[in-house]
Write a protein that holds these residues in place. Structure first.
Motif, short mmCIF file in Angstrom:
data_model
loop_
_atom_site.label_atom_id
_atom_site.label_comp_id
_atom_site.label_asym_id
_atom_site.label_seq_id
_atom_site.Cartn_x
_atom_site.Cartn_y
_atom_site.Cartn_z
N VAL A 170 0.84 -0.55 -0.22
CA VAL A 170 0.16 0.28 -0.24
C VAL A 170 0.69 1.83 -0.06
CG1 VAL A 170 -1.20 1.47 0.73
CG2 VAL A 170 -1.98 -0.82 1.19
N LEU A 171 1.77 1.27 1.28
CA LEU A 171 2.76 2.56 0.91
C LEU A 171 3.46 2.60 -1.28
CD1 LEU A 171 4.51 4.74 2.57
CD2 LEU A 171 6.03 2.28 3.36
N MET A 172 3.96 1.58 -1.26
CA MET A 172 4.36 1.73 -2.73
C MET A 172 3.43 2.03 -3.17
SD MET A 172 7.26 1.25 -2.20
CE MET A 172 8.86 1.02 -1.09
N SER A 173 2.48 2.24 -3.97
CA SER A 173 1.04 1.93 -4.54
C SER A 173 0.90 3.96 -4.19
CB SER A 173 -0.10 0.97 -4.32
OG SER A 173 -0.92 1.35 -3.46
N VAL A 174 0.79 4.15 -3.07
CA VAL A 174 0.67 5.56 -2.66
C VAL A 174 1.18 6.81 -3.12
CG1 VAL A 174 0.05 7.12 -0.31
CG2 VAL A 174 -1.21 5.40 -0.59
N LEU A 175 2.79 5.55 -2.67
CA LEU A 175 3.77 6.50 -3.15
C LEU A 175 3.96 6.60 -5.27
CD1 LEU A 175 6.55 8.44 -3.02
CD2 LEU A 175 7.55 6.09 -2.69
N ALA A 202 12.43 9.30 -1.14
CA ALA A 202 11.69 8.38 -2.11
C ALA A 202 12.76 7.40 -2.74
CB ALA A 202 11.51 9.78 -2.97
N GLY A 203 13.87 8.05 -2.57
CA GLY A 203 14.67 6.54 -2.88
C GLY A 203 15.22 5.96 -1.63
N PHE A 204 14.48 6.80 -0.10
CA PHE A 204 15.08 5.76 0.61
C PHE A 204 13.96 4.10 1.05
CE2 PHE A 204 14.68 5.19 4.84
CZ PHE A 204 15.29 4.64 5.87
N VAL A 205 12.61 4.92 1.30
CA VAL A 205 11.58 4.40 1.06
C VAL A 205 11.72 2.63 0.10
CG1 VAL A 205 9.39 4.18 1.01
CG2 VAL A 205 10.23 5.95 2.85
N LEU A 206 11.52 3.40 -0.76
CA LEU A 206 11.78 2.35 -1.85
C LEU A 206 13.28 1.63 -1.90
CD1 LEU A 206 11.39 4.54 -5.50
CD2 LEU A 206 9.46 3.04 -4.06
N ALA A 207 14.44 1.48 -1.68
CA ALA A 207 15.60 1.17 -1.43
C ALA A 207 15.12 -0.13 -0.27
CB ALA A 207 16.44 1.66 -1.33
N ALA A 208 14.34 0.94 0.85
CA ALA A 208 14.20 0.00 1.88
C ALA A 208 13.36 -1.13 1.86
CB ALA A 208 14.15 0.87 3.43
N GLY A 209 11.91 -1.15 1.00
CA GLY A 209 10.83 -1.08 0.86
C GLY A 209 11.52 -2.44 -0.19
N ALA A 210 12.08 -2.68 -0.77
CA ALA A 210 12.82 -3.31 -1.64
C ALA A 210 13.61 -4.46 -0.93
CB ALA A 210 13.39 -3.01 -3.07
N VAL A 211 14.58 -4.09 0.12
CA VAL A 211 14.98 -4.85 1.27
C VAL A 211 14.32 -5.43 2.45
CG1 VAL A 211 16.22 -4.76 3.38
CG2 VAL A 211 16.88 -3.37 1.27
N TYR A 212 13.04 -4.77 2.17
CA TYR A 212 12.04 -6.20 2.94
C TYR A 212 11.78 -6.91 2.39
CZ TYR A 212 11.51 -3.36 7.65
OH TYR A 212 12.24 -3.30 8.84
N ALA A 213 11.12 -6.60 1.38
CA ALA A 213 10.65 -7.96 0.54
C ALA A 213 11.32 -8.98 -0.10
CB ALA A 213 10.51 -6.86 -1.26
N ARG A 214 12.74 -8.72 0.03
CA ARG A 214 13.76 -9.49 -0.01
C ARG A 214 14.31 -9.93 1.03
NH1 ARG A 214 14.13 -12.29 -4.46
NH2 ARG A 214 15.74 -13.09 -4.10
N ALA A 215 14.42 -9.94 2.10
CA ALA A 215 14.59 -10.31 3.49
C ALA A 215 14.69 -11.77 3.01
CB ALA A 215 14.34 -9.70 4.46
N GLY A 216 15.72 -12.39 3.82
CA GLY A 216 15.81 -13.68 3.93
C GLY A 216 15.52 -14.92 3.43
N GLN A 217 15.96 -14.01 1.74
CA GLN A 217 16.43 -14.92 0.36
C GLN A 217 17.59 -14.47 0.20
OE1 GLN A 217 12.99 -14.36 -2.74
NE2 GLN A 217 11.74 -13.51 -1.25
N GLY A 218 17.86 -15.67 -1.08
CA GLY A 218 19.75 -15.75 -0.94
C GLY A 218 20.25 -14.22 -1.75
N LEU A 219 21.67 -13.79 -0.82
CA LEU A 219 21.99 -12.86 -1.24
C LEU A 219 22.42 -12.88 -2.30
CD1 LEU A 219 23.42 -10.84 0.25
CD2 LEU A 219 26.09 -11.51 0.82
N GLY A 220 22.53 -13.56 -3.12
CA GLY A 220 23.29 -13.10 -4.84
C GLY A 220 22.32 -12.55 -5.73
N GLU A 221 21.07 -13.63 -5.62
CA GLU A 221 20.05 -13.33 -6.56
C GLU A 221 18.92 -12.26 -6.16
OE1 GLU A 221 15.85 -15.14 -7.56
OE2 GLU A 221 16.98 -16.69 -6.92
N SER A 222 18.94 -11.57 -4.53
CA SER A 222 18.52 -11.34 -3.65
C SER A 222 19.60 -9.61 -4.59
CB SER A 222 19.01 -11.10 -2.14
OG SER A 222 18.07 -12.10 -2.28
N ALA A 223 20.21 -9.64 -4.45
CA ALA A 223 21.30 -8.61 -4.87
C ALA A 223 20.67 -8.25 -6.35
CB ALA A 223 23.12 -8.77 -4.84
#
Length: 343
Positions: A170-175, A202-223
């Motif tokens: 929801v945060l990303m759709s509103v942004l 804007a850049g901060f929220v986008l980057a941190a939101g992407a980190v949340y979405a990929r948290a706990g998954q493989g480091l290489g593919e996440s990068a």
């Protein structure tokens, strides 16, 4: 679903109206950016930040939306802190080092170390700072930061929705909607700009939101997924840093050496360069979302990285720096006149 549509529409309309209303106060306070001999009031950043926080927060408070969870509340608070840093930079020309330290502290407070681990979490902090300042660098051209940010927000929101992180989605759709409303005033010729107050959070929220979405998954593919979601930002930042370093210029001082500047040197118009980079950003976002969802293999991420490298190497050859000092200017003019006469 209905709430998401209503929230996005509300954010779009409110941002468009507030950006227009704040233009006059921004001029009176001299919150201006100069673009091609034009003074652009920096009213869009305040409008995007206020509307995004208001719409997301009010929906949860009124009970018409799911509670602000999944880290979205932390992202809102930390993004607000970064917005204050950006506003101080717009008003008092705050040093970049202070901005970077403040952004790093804010990122360190929201990274989910429990899912990423300490080492990858610290890498994520550095990446969030990188993207935050990369988005700030895109704000030099009409429509560029808003367009790329809007596309990236949709991509990060899709990744969050796949992981059933409703708050971040929801945060990303509103942004994304708020940036779209801002674009109504930022398309060439721009009547309002984001400034550090808008581009940094804007850049901060986008980057941190992407980190949340990929948290706990493989480091290489996440990068790879994170880079694909922000391919234009990454390519632009790498190109600028390498070019300034090799030219012996201050890395933190602005200059006409970004991707959009070089494309315009090749003959593209301002809207043409913005649309082209927006299309490239969309391609990277689609690759990142499909890879995150498992619809395509990780090989596509290497294609994105290779394409970004090709763009950097190609546009690096475009000359954007002139002589460093007046003596060199005079020397080059004299040598040129001598060559013409001898010919």
């Amino acid at each position: 679903m209905l709430y998401g549509i209503a929230a996005a529409a509300t954010a779009l309309i409110l941002t468009a109206l507030l950006t227009a209303l704040l233009r006059t106060p921004a001029r009176r306070l001299r919150l201006l950016d100069r673009r091609r001999q034009r003074e652009v009031p920096l009213s869009g950043g305040v409008a995007v930040v206020l509307v995004t926080g208001l719409v997301v927060g009010a929906g949860g408070w009124a009970g018409v939306a799911p509670p602000v969870a999944d880290g979205a509340r932390e992202l809102l608070v930390a993004g607000g802190v970064v917005a204050v840093l950006g506003l101080c930079a717009d008003v008092w020309r705050l040093r970049r080092r202070v901005q970077a330290v403040g952004t790093a502290v804010a990122a360190a407070c929201v990274v989910p170390y429990g899912e990423t681990g300490v080492g990858p979490g610290l890498l994520a902090v550095g990446w969030v700072v990188w993207v935050t300042f990369g988005f700030r660098g895109l704000d030099h051209a009409d429509g560029l930061a808003g367009g790329v940010g809007m596309v990236t927000a949709f991509g990060v929101g899709a990744c969050a929705a796949i992981e059933v992180m409703d708050g971040i989605a929801v945060l990303m759709s509103v942004l994304a909607a708020a940036l779209t409303g801002f674009l109504m005033h930022n398309w060439h010729p721009a009547r309002a700009g984001l400034g550090a107050c808008g581009s940094m959070p804007a850049g901060f929220v986008l980057a941190a939101g992407a980190v949340y979405a990929r948290a706990g998954q493989g480091l290489g593919e996440s990068a790879g997924v994170l880079f694909a979601l922000t391919a234009v930002v990454g390519a632009d930042t790498v190109l600028v840093l390498v070019a300034r370093r090799l030219a012996g210029r201050p890395v933190l001082r602005g200059g006409p050496d970004h991707l959009a500047h070089r494309l315009r040197r090749l003959g593209l118009t301002v809207p043409g360069a913005t649309l082209l980079l927006g299309a490239v950003a969309l391609a990277g976002v689609l690759a990142g979302v499909l890879a995150h969802a498992g619809r395509v293999g990780a090989d596509v991420l290497w294609w994105v990285a290779g394409g970004a490298l090709f763009v950097v190497l190609t546009l690096f050859r475009v000359r954007v720096y002139g002589p460093r000092n007046p003596r060199q200017c005079v020397s080059s003019q004299v040598n040129g006149s001598l060559r013409v006469r001898s010919g």
